[in-house]
Design a protein around this motif. Sequence first.
Motif, PDB file in Angstrom:
ATOM      1  N   GLU A   1     -48.388 -60.754  -4.575  1.00 26.73           N
ATOM      2  CA  GLU A   1     -48.824 -62.091  -4.172  1.00 26.73           C
ATOM      3  C   GLU A   1     -47.731 -63.141  -4.348  1.00 26.73           C
ATOM      4  OE1 GLU A   1     -51.731 -62.655  -2.693  1.00 26.73           O
ATOM      5  OE2 GLU A   1     -52.080 -60.499  -2.831  1.00 26.73           O
ATOM      6  N   ILE A   2     -46.609 -62.771  -4.966  1.00 25.01           N
ATOM      7  CA  ILE A   2     -45.537 -63.747  -5.189  1.00 25.01           C
ATOM      8  C   ILE A   2     -44.612 -63.736  -3.979  1.00 25.01           C
ATOM      9  CG2 ILE A   2     -43.705 -64.524  -6.749  1.00 25.01           C
ATOM     10  CD1 ILE A   2     -45.013 -63.016  -8.986  1.00 25.01           C
ATOM     11  N   SER A   3     -44.984 -64.473  -2.954  1.00 28.46           N
ATOM     12  CA  SER A   3     -44.214 -64.481  -1.705  1.00 28.46           C
ATOM     13  C   SER A   3     -42.962 -65.340  -1.801  1.00 28.46           C
ATOM     14  CB  SER A   3     -45.100 -64.979  -0.554  1.00 28.46           C
ATOM     15  OG  SER A   3     -45.594 -66.282  -0.831  1.00 28.46           O
ATOM     16  N   GLU A   4     -42.922 -66.255  -2.777  1.00 30.58           N
ATOM     17  CA  GLU A   4     -41.786 -67.174  -2.894  1.00 30.58           C
ATOM     18  C   GLU A   4     -40.527 -66.487  -3.402  1.00 30.58           C
ATOM     19  OE1 GLU A   4     -44.772 -67.779  -4.038  1.00 30.58           O
ATOM     20  OE2 GLU A   4     -45.468 -69.432  -2.770  1.00 30.58           O
ATOM     21  N   ILE A   5     -40.675 -65.317  -4.030  1.00 32.60           N
ATOM     22  CA  ILE A   5     -39.510 -64.591  -4.540  1.00 32.60           C
ATOM     23  C   ILE A   5     -39.369 -63.291  -3.743  1.00 32.60           C
ATOM     24  CG2 ILE A   5     -38.348 -63.668  -6.573  1.00 32.60           C
ATOM     25  CD1 ILE A   5     -40.202 -65.313  -8.304  1.00 32.60           C
ATOM     26  N   PRO A   6     -38.513 -63.271  -2.728  1.00 26.18           N
ATOM     27  CA  PRO A   6     -38.354 -62.092  -1.882  1.00 26.18           C
ATOM     28  C   PRO A   6     -37.968 -60.847  -2.677  1.00 26.18           C
ATOM     29  CG  PRO A   6     -37.249 -63.989  -0.915  1.00 26.18           C
ATOM     30  CD  PRO A   6     -37.656 -64.384  -2.308  1.00 26.18           C
ATOM     31  N   ASP A   7     -38.547 -59.722  -2.323  1.00 28.18           N
ATOM     32  CA  ASP A   7     -38.193 -58.402  -2.861  1.00 28.18           C
ATOM     33  C   ASP A   7     -38.619 -58.169  -4.298  1.00 28.18           C
ATOM     34  OD1 ASP A   7     -37.114 -57.484  -0.505  1.00 28.18           O
ATOM     35  OD2 ASP A   7     -35.068 -58.054  -1.000  1.00 28.18           O
ATOM     36  N   VAL A   8     -39.314 -59.127  -4.929  1.00 27.58           N
ATOM     37  CA  VAL A   8     -39.692 -58.904  -6.325  1.00 27.58           C
ATOM     38  C   VAL A   8     -40.696 -57.762  -6.440  1.00 27.58           C
ATOM     39  CG1 VAL A   8     -41.577 -60.615  -6.374  1.00 27.58           C
ATOM     40  CG2 VAL A   8     -40.354 -60.059  -8.471  1.00 27.58           C
ATOM     41  N   ALA A   9     -41.589 -57.616  -5.458  1.00 34.67           N
ATOM     42  CA  ALA A   9     -42.585 -56.539  -5.498  1.00 34.67           C
ATOM     43  C   ALA A   9     -41.949 -55.184  -5.217  1.00 34.67           C
ATOM     44  CB  ALA A   9     -43.706 -56.822  -4.500  1.00 34.67           C
ATOM     45  N   VAL A  10     -41.057 -55.110  -4.221  1.00 30.53           N
ATOM     46  CA  VAL A  10     -40.415 -53.826  -3.918  1.00 30.53           C
ATOM     47  C   VAL A  10     -39.421 -53.451  -4.999  1.00 30.53           C
ATOM     48  CG1 VAL A  10     -40.737 -54.000  -1.426  1.00 30.53           C
ATOM     49  CG2 VAL A  10     -38.656 -54.921  -2.446  1.00 30.53           C
ATOM     50  N   GLY A  11     -38.867 -54.459  -5.690  1.00 28.62           N
ATOM     51  CA  GLY A  11     -37.986 -54.169  -6.819  1.00 28.62           C
ATOM     52  C   GLY A  11     -38.729 -53.410  -7.897  1.00 28.62           C
ATOM     53  N   ALA A  12     -39.989 -53.798  -8.111  1.00 31.24           N
ATOM     54  CA  ALA A  12     -40.826 -53.107  -9.097  1.00 31.24           C
ATOM     55  C   ALA A  12     -41.246 -51.728  -8.588  1.00 31.24           C
ATOM     56  CB  ALA A  12     -42.058 -53.952  -9.409  1.00 31.24           C
ATOM     57  N   ARG A  13     -41.575 -51.644  -7.307  1.00 30.91           N
ATOM     58  CA  ARG A  13     -42.104 -50.387  -6.766  1.00 30.91           C
ATOM     59  C   ARG A  13     -41.035 -49.305  -6.617  1.00 30.91           C
ATOM     60  NH1 ARG A  13     -46.933 -49.279  -3.994  1.00 30.91           N
ATOM     61  NH2 ARG A  13     -46.889 -47.279  -2.913  1.00 30.91           N
ATOM     62  N   TRP A  14     -39.816 -49.688  -6.247  1.00 34.98           N
ATOM     63  CA  TRP A  14     -38.826 -48.681  -5.856  1.00 34.98           C
ATOM     64  C   TRP A  14     -37.657 -48.517  -6.825  1.00 34.98           C
ATOM     65  CZ3 TRP A  14     -38.698 -50.588  -0.089  1.00 34.98           C
ATOM     66  CH2 TRP A  14     -39.848 -50.111   0.568  1.00 34.98           C
ATOM     67  N   HIS A  15     -37.741 -49.103  -8.026  1.00 35.25           N
ATOM     68  CA  HIS A  15     -36.584 -48.994  -8.919  1.00 35.25           C
ATOM     69  C   HIS A  15     -36.417 -47.587  -9.496  1.00 35.25           C
ATOM     70  CE1 HIS A  15     -39.759 -49.859 -11.931  1.00 35.25           C
ATOM     71  NE2 HIS A  15     -38.952 -49.292 -12.828  1.00 35.25           N
ATOM     72  N   HIS A  16     -37.425 -46.712  -9.310  1.00 38.04           N
ATOM     73  CA  HIS A  16     -37.276 -45.319  -9.732  1.00 38.04           C
ATOM     74  C   HIS A  16     -37.078 -44.371  -8.542  1.00 38.04           C
ATOM     75  CE1 HIS A  16     -37.711 -45.518 -14.034  1.00 38.04           C
ATOM     76  NE2 HIS A  16     -38.811 -46.258 -13.939  1.00 38.04           N
ATOM     77  N   GLU A  17     -36.909 -44.933  -7.359  1.00 41.88           N
ATOM     78  CA  GLU A  17     -36.561 -44.093  -6.209  1.00 41.88           C
ATOM     79  C   GLU A  17     -35.106 -43.659  -6.356  1.00 41.88           C
ATOM     80  OE1 GLU A  17     -38.597 -43.001  -4.117  1.00 41.88           O
ATOM     81  OE2 GLU A  17     -40.307 -44.384  -4.114  1.00 41.88           O
ATOM     82  N   LYS A  18     -34.790 -42.479  -5.795  1.00 45.27           N
ATOM     83  CA  LYS A  18     -33.426 -41.961  -5.872  1.00 45.27           C
ATOM     84  C   LYS A  18     -32.812 -41.909  -4.480  1.00 45.27           C
ATOM     85  CE  LYS A  18     -34.240 -39.209 -10.040  1.00 45.27           C
ATOM     86  NZ  LYS A  18     -34.173 -37.859 -10.667  1.00 45.27           N
ATOM     87  N   TYR A  19     -31.525 -42.076  -4.432  1.00 47.22           N
ATOM     88  CA  TYR A  19     -30.819 -42.162  -3.157  1.00 47.22           C
ATOM     89  C   TYR A  19     -31.024 -40.911  -2.294  1.00 47.22           C
ATOM     90  CZ  TYR A  19     -27.196 -43.989  -0.032  1.00 47.22           C
ATOM     91  OH  TYR A  19     -26.527 -44.498   1.048  1.00 47.22           O
ATOM     92  N   ASP A  20     -31.202 -39.752  -2.957  1.00 44.93           N
ATOM     93  CA  ASP A  20     -31.384 -38.501  -2.205  1.00 44.93           C
ATOM     94  C   ASP A  20     -32.840 -38.217  -1.855  1.00 44.93           C
ATOM     95  OD1 ASP A  20     -32.479 -37.771  -4.616  1.00 44.93           O
ATOM     96  OD2 ASP A  20     -31.032 -36.177  -5.063  1.00 44.93           O
ATOM     97  N   GLY A  21     -33.746 -39.134  -2.199  1.00 50.40           N
ATOM     98  CA  GLY A  21     -35.148 -38.990  -1.811  1.00 50.40           C
ATOM     99  C   GLY A  21     -36.016 -38.241  -2.794  1.00 50.40           C
ATOM    100  N   THR A  22     -35.507 -37.956  -3.985  1.00 47.04           N
ATOM    101  CA  THR A  22     -36.277 -37.185  -4.965  1.00 47.04           C
ATOM    102  C   THR A  22     -36.937 -38.050  -6.033  1.00 47.04           C
ATOM    103  OG1 THR A  22     -34.317 -36.817  -6.362  1.00 47.04           O
ATOM    104  CG2 THR A  22     -34.771 -35.172  -4.644  1.00 47.04           C
ATOM    105  N   GLY A  23     -36.913 -39.355  -5.848  1.00 43.18           N
ATOM    106  CA  GLY A  23     -37.505 -40.250  -6.829  1.00 43.18           C
ATOM    107  C   GLY A  23     -38.982 -40.471  -6.602  1.00 43.18           C
ATOM    108  N   TYR A  24     -39.531 -41.492  -7.229  1.00 44.60           N
ATOM    109  CA  TYR A  24     -40.967 -41.799  -7.094  1.00 44.60           C
ATOM    110  C   TYR A  24     -41.143 -43.320  -7.063  1.00 44.60           C
ATOM    111  CZ  TYR A  24     -40.830 -42.688 -12.215  1.00 44.60           C
ATOM    112  OH  TYR A  24     -40.526 -43.161 -13.472  1.00 44.60           O
ATOM    113  N   PRO A  25     -42.257 -43.825  -6.512  1.00 42.30           N
ATOM    114  CA  PRO A  25     -43.486 -43.110  -6.126  1.00 42.30           C
ATOM    115  C   PRO A  25     -43.543 -42.684  -4.663  1.00 42.30           C
ATOM    116  CG  PRO A  25     -43.887 -45.465  -6.075  1.00 42.30           C
ATOM    117  CD  PRO A  25     -42.458 -45.293  -6.540  1.00 42.30           C
ATOM    118  N   ASP A  26     -42.621 -43.162  -3.824  1.00 39.39           N
ATOM    119  CA  ASP A  26     -42.745 -42.969  -2.373  1.00 39.39           C
ATOM    120  C   ASP A  26     -41.700 -42.034  -1.785  1.00 39.39           C
ATOM    121  OD1 ASP A  26     -44.921 -44.841  -2.200  1.00 39.39           O
ATOM    122  OD2 ASP A  26     -43.462 -46.456  -2.386  1.00 39.39           O
ATOM    123  N   GLN A  27     -40.859 -41.439  -2.624  1.00 40.26           N
ATOM    124  CA  GLN A  27     -39.794 -40.542  -2.172  1.00 40.26           C
ATOM    125  C   GLN A  27     -38.946 -41.189  -1.063  1.00 40.26           C
ATOM    126  OE1 GLN A  27     -43.213 -38.987  -2.388  1.00 40.26           O
ATOM    127  NE2 GLN A  27     -42.510 -39.033  -4.517  1.00 40.26           N
TER     128      GLN A  27
END
Length: 335
Positions: free
Chosen positions: A238-264
Amino acid sequence: MGVAIAFIGTLFLTKKENTFSISRENISDVIYNEARIAILALDSNGNVDSCNQYAQKLLGVNEDEQYSLTELFDCSEEQFERIMNGKKLAEHLLSVKTKISCNIQAVVSRDVYGDSYGVVLMATDATAEEKVMEQQILIEKTEHISDQLVHTLSKTIEAKDQYTKGHSTRVAQYSVMIGERYGYDKQKLKQLEYAALLHDVGKIGVADTIINKPGRLTDEEFAEMKKHPVIGSEILSEISEIPDVAVGARWHHEKYDGTGYPDQMKGEDISEISRIIAVADAYDAMTSNRSYRDCLDQEVVRKEIERGIGKQFDPEFARIMLEVIDADTEYRLHE
């Protein structure tokens, strides 16, 4: 503005017989007609010889008609004399025709003998300037409040996890160091800092017994811990004023080769900010004390970052992190 006025008074005026005007040979059309400043050439009696388009709009005058200074502005004799002598007015003057309050500055133009042959008058919309200042103050206050709220929320997360106190702050610090070397501007760095500070906010939704367990987690416990990126992104969505803050939380454990989580997610499909935070997060994890081990040696950490290039980490940001490590000759960047 005084320097600009002096510049105009020195270079932009041309004397012809008993009048003078703003020279169209010495001043570009952009400066003359598109500047948000009214520019008027007054003769020694205070009559307008010429003016730019903005002056016509601000003061409601026609360039082809004749006006005197006192017909343009509601000014006293004392104010008239101060303007004609090139002295600064402390007060605003009201435009007679448009009723707009104006800031006034003037420069006396003199010939080679030092005799005055007129004045260059510059006027700006004081009301508009005050509104801009008020808006700027409001923006600064809003940014200050946002900064306080983000840091407060970050400390709330860390209060829940007794083993990683200061983690979010350090991840933000390392992320900004990467962003600076990558060429981010001030605004982008602030967005990156906020996203890094809040990257673990989802841990609020993970049981304290798992967060604060001394020792390694079981597979079941780790599965619960792995839910925090999704929880965090939902909290921050819901924090639209700060771009990418939500995806920063969601994808900080993703890995460059696609083996991370939660969305690979893989490669550059992962947001840039998340790829930076991922490197900074891993670096802090290795350089912090844990209940089951002490901070790792700098050379060990460097080798792990290097080993993860193109696999766990974005190659560009991992290499920048290596530069940061190499510059840290006294190994200060750790818990």
